[in-house]
Design an enzyme around this catalytic site. Sequence first.
Site: not given
Ligand code: OXD
Ligand code: MN
Length: 587
Positions: A197, A226, A250, A69, A206, A248, A369, A277
């Site tokens: 991406y 989130h 964690c 991102r 998102k 992220s 991913r 997510d």
């Molecule tokens: C993020 C994802 O960046 O879930 O939070 O990909």
């Molecule tokens: Mn996420």
Amino acid sequence: MTNNKTILAWIDEMKALVNPDQVVWIDGSEEQLEELRKEAVESGEMIKLNQEKLPGCYYHRTAPNDVARVEDRTLICSRKEEDAGPTNHWKEPQEAYKMLYDIARGSYKGRTMYVIPYSMGPVGSSLAKIGVELTDSIYVVLNMSIMTRVGQKVMDVLGDSNDWVRGLHCKCDVDPEKRWICQFPEDNTIISVNSAYGGNVLLGKKCFALRIASYQAKNEGWMAEHMLILGVENPKGEVKYVCAAFPSACGKTNLAMMIPPEGYRAKGYKVWTVGDDIAWMRKGPDGRLYAINPENGFFGVAPGTSEKTNPNALAATRKNTIFTNVVLKPDGTVWWEGLDKNPPTDALNWKGEPWDPASGVPGAHPNSRFTSPAVNCPCISSEFENPQGVPISAIIFGGRRAKTAPLVYQSFSWAHGVYVGSAMASETTAAAAGAVGVVRRDPMAMRPFFGYNVGDYFAHWLEMGKKLGDKAPKIFNVNWFRTDDEGHFIWPGFGDNMRVLMWILKRCKGEAEAVETAIGYEPKPEDIDITGLDGVTVDTIKGLLDVDKELWLEDVKGVEELYAQIGDHVPAELHAEAAALRERLSK
Ligand code: OXD
Ligand code: MN
């Protein structure tokens, strides 16, 4: 596929802009998807993997400059800059449309426009919402058909309504200088150009489910967060659900799919995944807060996913999965750092180059991913498709703090819980470039995803608390990452986090006591079950629950600095919570 005039008119407008050779509607049928897979393999956009070992799986590489991102090129285009707030980049909508249309104009020439009608959430659920994404990438079509519910059934539910989110994706030349991910919350519109991406182009995720949806949620009185959603089943078969937000790195996906420790499993405890997510939550008919996972798959980070860290996620990737930017082995299977201790010696790295594991350079991109259907996950909840969602008992915030936050504490009230969420932060690790141990404030883990002014978002949280009253979920904060003087993690984490969840759920049922501290309610150390845990004693737990008042006063200062940056939009109630915490700490 539809007679919806608002959709047909918009598609005509977009066709005139991008000028495709042809238009293909995605109907959701397996036959059509299979045709597209074939076409993507023929064009080299995807590689078909070993169908015996990984049935239905494909491999894709993005351009090396298009792997994550791009927060500095993500814009919230509300009419007033103030409405985007200080955590977002902003552009005036007319200027933004002009800039984007100039880039998009004619960019589908020689390409196909795919029209993807999709539902975020179970099709027809009153908690679900509908979008239409236009894209010139088969990779996007195939990912969207894993991550969301797509096709005719979505159009049937929408009927003539204009309540749907417009999404235009143009791959263009994947030029990072002209890459923009733009949300127009007041127009229900997303435009993404020059990227391929996932996080930038799977517009349901998102862009819609967090940025646009958070704005819709504020106006319509619900919440788009989130957060993972998981259910804990006790030996009597009762399931209680919690949501949890973490920045992220964690372990959010790991927690969502956690396997309880052996002792708990033997007694009959189980953990069920509803989402890893995003959570959309609304007050239900009984006054409680209900959550759905708007997604239909997992777009997970591959590196670090293993039989040991997350066997459920790994199992989910064993069929009908698209792998992006991982290592490709000569037998048509895949590998990534942390999968096992046997890196292949004759494989291609994420850029398609021969890769030597001894080089010290990772073979998979750190943000590589897997896109896997949710149904593949062995612990997927039986309520995953429930259109009413699941009732939430607790909301959990967390971060990565070496010293400050204790293992777990409960907020005194909803408003105090909103303070706790607004104060969320993580310390940077050696895994990322830059200084280690720097605190990055990430309120509710939403920093990159607010569709409007973060101060107004805090106010909306406070509103929701008032609306839910005494039926509101209890709010907790956890920290799995306290370290000792040598920098080693004290708490074992992973499945053992179940022990903390158990205290949280007991608190929700009024079955556990707590100690009132300056920062909130903490467990009595002996109330965290450590049966069967090597090397952890009641004293260890005591240490993990310790609150260093000096560090906490520093932390309040950090939160007040954040509030000052946000300015007038921060609700007075949150300033009062900060002041009250400071006072309790100073006693
Ligand atoms: C993020 C994802 O960046 O879930 O939070 O990909
Ligand atoms: Mn996420």
